[in-house]
Design an enzyme around this catalytic site. Structure first.
Site, PDB file in Angstrom:
ATOM      1  N   LYS A 181      -6.008   3.792   9.498  1.00 33.11           N
ATOM      2  CA  LYS A 181      -5.198   4.785   8.797  1.00 33.11           C
ATOM      3  C   LYS A 181      -5.822   6.170   8.886  1.00 33.11           C
ATOM      4  O   LYS A 181      -5.121   7.174   9.079  1.00 33.11           O
ATOM      5  CB  LYS A 181      -5.022   4.358   7.342  1.00 33.11           C
ATOM      6  CG  LYS A 181      -4.154   3.110   7.171  1.00 33.11           C
ATOM      7  CD  LYS A 181      -3.993   2.739   5.708  1.00 33.11           C
ATOM      8  CE  LYS A 181      -3.087   1.517   5.561  1.00 33.11           C
ATOM      9  NZ  LYS A 181      -2.902   1.131   4.148  1.00 33.11           N
ATOM     10  N   SER A 224       0.798  -1.231   0.000  1.00 31.78           N
ATOM     11  CA  SER A 224       0.000   0.000   0.000  1.00 31.78           C
ATOM     12  C   SER A 224       0.826   1.274   0.000  1.00 31.78           C
ATOM     13  O   SER A 224       0.283   2.363  -0.028  1.00 31.78           O
ATOM     14  CB  SER A 224      -0.941   0.006   1.218  1.00 31.78           C
ATOM     15  OG  SER A 224      -0.197   0.048   2.416  1.00 31.78           O
TER      16      SER A 224
END
Length: 800
Positions: A725, A682
């Site tokens: 996140k 990611s």
């Protein structure tokens, strides 16, 4: 009237006693080896032959000072002295009087003490109580002698003729095996009646010990003879009982096994195995090892709850109340439990689901299992699998092994006493495997609805139905779990708590719990919201609540000290008082760059303990197009960085960059906190933006963060850990977050506070990412500078 105290010199040499206490009028031999003690004896012999005998507080100490001696001792006269060849001396000393040490002088090679002789209190007139106490002490001494204690005839004669309670107490105490503490306590009692009463208590305890010792000795002596003739006597007893029509002990034991089998509802296969073992038990010697193994097996076989079930509590409203009472939020999990109850209510014989709670530590996975059991009205059993590496822990050992037992699955059911508990398998992602087998493979049969109705434990050797158990498992990560094992479970993810959720849980659960555990009330200590927020941001920074609860407990302990010290004032803990209660903050707020820079991009990472903000730094130097990656990156992240570099080369050709720029420069990509392992795809778009920022000389907004996987064609792929996140980005002061478009569907499951104060931009291609991330050329020209950022150490196990 008190007896007149003897006249003693002003100073007496002190002889410390390691393991003895001397009483007045008692004569004892002493062996002396310490040089200072020998000099003290010599000094006494050269003058008045008197010593102060005082017991040491620590018998092991060789060097003794004034603070190492008791305050009370005994003045003694040296009757004889003998020097031994090895340099030691032996003396025969007789106690004269109790003394109290007033001062100890240390100037000489030995200790000298200024003492005060204590006059012996005269015994009171002979009352009935005192006569009874004296007579009782003499009878107790006779009882001690009858139980085997060796005492010299002279002492027995003195005990029989003494009527003075004080002297009788001293004489008896000197012949009891007392500890130094107990003996010293008796020496310091000046009242003769109280002293004799204390000695009588020790005599009573001594009688109990000697009686028990005599019983143990008698049993040990009789055990040998009993073992030799027990077998023949047992056979004769059986024959006699058979003639009289009476049952023996073995028959009663076997009858008990059969009764338990009927009560527990053993299966036909288990009954057949029980009868075979009973027949072998009847043919074996009662004291043989084989007999013990058969009895243990029958105890386990008839002790399991074969057909004993707990009635489910199927009131959905009450179950919802219990779940809400125990846990805040977690709506998805609560709905799944209510669905199970509804199905069970409509179809009682439906199969139980196998739930797997996955989430960071401290979010309530284990406690959620207890709440499920409470809501269902079932028993709760927990088995921790962390570090288990032996398959026999699950399936048990075969009965051929010494000390064999069933596996921990059947042990848990035996502990619960029911065949349908809520059984929690905790930390399944931490199971190991070695030469003893793979426990996770053994659990395949346990958790497979098609197989667990006939689960076979190696110890029992018969089928046991586990299909009625409600299985709940917990894990921090799914990656370590075997694929076939994971396929049998229904995974429910528990993400970390947001700041608002932590504050609500603290108000509802944590603060009342810690106040109660520390003996406080809400009138003595209150927490301001600002203090709790600072506690979360600067002292804990975790996905769960364990560290948060520990900090609340630390504050409670500080207030408990004040309350216990007599302070009555109420403490209102605000943000400015936290340092006084908890010390300096352990985590500083996330430091953003002081300005936009070239080649420095904010990325978002997900770990097993929550989300983190991490900067990616890139730098170009003259070279041949090589790419250097540092920061202890995993293979997946390295491959993602290579894909990002390939895309950047293609992008440069299309956007008027020098054609040979990537061929004439080396690129170094670094992720700070190099000691922490990092892996995952990611970070692809973050690395690509950092490289192109360096190549184009364009800055990147320091309050913009991004996450996403990149393909060679510049497509942005979805990522995981979205809630963690976003919470990390919000806590760090980020304003805009670039996310893959396919992650838009995950927003429906996110709480509003996870998106609050953030602008979420969903992108499909790198062109969209670069259009939003890179500043215009004119704006960036003056800001081009090498990337620099203070090092930051994130938690262990960083995943991107």
């Amino acid at each position: 009237m008190n007896d007149e105290a003897p006249r003693l010199p002003d100073l007496l040499p002190v002889l410390p006693l390691k393991d003895a206490v001397l009483y007045p009028y008692i004569i004892v031999p002493l062996s002396i080896g310490r040089e200072s003690s020998i000099l003290a004896v010599d000094a006494a012999l050269s003058e008045h032959r008197l010593l102060a005998l005082v017991a040491q507080k620590d018998p092991e100490a060789e060097e003794v000072g004034p603070g190492d001696l008791y305050e009370y001792g005994t003045a003694a006269a040296i009757m004889r002295m003998l020097k031994l060849p090895d340099g030691r001396i032996r003396i025969l000393a007789q106690g004269i009087a109790r003394i109290r040490i007033e001062h100890i002088a240390e100037g000489e090679p030995f200790l000298q003490a200024q003492v005060d002789a204590i006059a012996e209190e005269a015994a009171p007139e002979a009352s009935l109580e005192m006569q009874a106490l004296v007579r009782s002490a003499k009878e107790a001494m006779d009882r001690i002698l009858s139980l085997g204690r060796q005492v010299s005839p002279e002492v027995l004669l003195l005990v029989a003729n003494l009527e003075d309670p004080g002297r009788l107490a001293d004489l008896i105490a000197s012949n009891l095996e007392l500890t130094i503490t107990d003996a010293q306590a008796i020496l310091e009692i000046l009242d003769p009646v109280a002293r004799l009463r204390r000695v009588a208590e020790h005599m009573h305890r001594e009688i109990q010990l000697l009686t028990m010792q005599q019983e143990i000795s008698s049993q040990a002596r009789g055990e040998i003879d009993r073992n030799q003739r027990e077998y023949f006597l047992r056979q004769q007893l059986r024959a006699i009982q058979a003639e009289l029509g009476e049952a023996d002990d073995l028959a009663e034991e076997i009858a008990r096994y059969r009764q338990l089998a009927a009560e527990r509802g053993l299966s036909d296969e288990a009954r057949e195995e029980m009868e075979r073992q009973i027949q072998r038990l009847e043919r074996s010697h009662p004291d043989s090892a084989e007999s013990s193994v058969q009895r243990t097996f029958l105890e386990w076989l008839t002790g399991l709850p074969w057909n004993q079930l707990t009635d489910d509590h199927l009131d959905l409203a009450d179950a919802r109340r219990v779940l809400d009472e125990d846990h805040y939020n977690l709506e998805k999990v609560k709905e799944r439990i209510l669905e199970f109850l509804a199905v069970r209510k409509l179809k009682p014989d439906s199969r139980s689901p196998i739930l797997c709670f996955v989430g960071p530590p401290g979010v309530g996975k284990t406690s959620l299992g207890r709440s499920i059991a409470r809501a269902l009205g079932r028993k709760f059993v927990r088995l921790s699998l962390g570090g288990v590496r032996d398959e026999a822990e699950i399936r048990g050992h075969r009965r051929t092994y010494v000390g064999a037992l069933p596996g921990r699955i059947l042990q848990g059911l035996h502990q619960a006493g029911t065949s349908n508990p809520v059984f929690m398998l905790d930390e399944i992602d931490k199971i190991g495997a070695d030469y003893r087998g793979d426990p996770s493979s053994a659990l395949l049969e346990v958790l497979d609805p098609e197989q667990n109705s006939t689960f076979r434990d190696h110890y029992l050797g018969v089928a046991y139905d586990l299909s009625r158990v409600l299985w709940v498992t917990t894990a921090n990560l799914l990656d370590p779990i075997q694929a076939a094992f994971l396929d049998r479970m229904e995974v429910i993810r528990l993400s970390g708590y947001s700041l608002e959720e932590k504050l609500a849980i603290a108000r509802r659960h944590l603060i009342p719990k810690q106040l109660a555990e520390h003996g406080l009330t809400d009138k003595q200590l209150t927490f301001a919201d600002g203090a709790l927020r600072r506690m979360v941001d600067e002292w804990t920074r975790e996905s769960g609540l364990r560290g948060f609860e520990r900090e609340i407990a630390a504050a409670c302990r500080k207030v408990a000290v004040q309350v216990a010290s007599g302070r009555k004032a109420r403490v209102a803990l605000g943000p400015k008082k936290l340092e006084a209660f908890l010390g300096q903050p352990r985590h500083l707020a996330e430091d953003l760059l002081e300005r936009d820079r070239v080649g420095v991009v904010a990325g978002l990472a997900w770990t097993a303990t929550g989300g983190e903000l991490m900067f990616v730094e890139a730098l170009a130097t003259p070279g041949k197009g090589r790419l250097a990656l540092t920061g202890q990156l995993g293979e997946v992240m390295k491959e993602s960085a290579q894909a990002a570099l390939t895309y950047c080369r293609a992008w440069a050709v299309r956007h008027d960059l020098p054609a040979d720029f990537f061929a004439t420069h080396d690129f170094h990509v670094h992720l700070p906190a190099g000691a922490i392992p990092k892996d995952g795809p990611s970070a692809g778009i973050t690395v690509a933006v950092a490289l192109l920022s360096v190549a184009a000389g364009r800055t990147v907004d320091r309050r913009l963060a991004m996450t996403g996987e990149i393909t060679l064609r510049g497509d942005v792929m979805p990522i995981g850990g979205l809630k963690e996140k976003l919470l990390a980005a919000r806590a760090a002061g980020i304003r805009t977050v670039l996310l893959p478009r396919e992650n838009r569907r995950d927003l429906a499951e996110l709480p509003a506070e996870a998106r609050r104060d953030l602008e979420l931009v969903f992108v499909e291609t790198m062109d969209q990412v670069l259009a939003r991330a890179l500043a215009p050329v004119a704006k960036s020209r003056a800001k081009r500078a090498p990337a620099r950022r203070p090092a930051k150490r994130p938690p262990a196990g960083k995943r991107r």
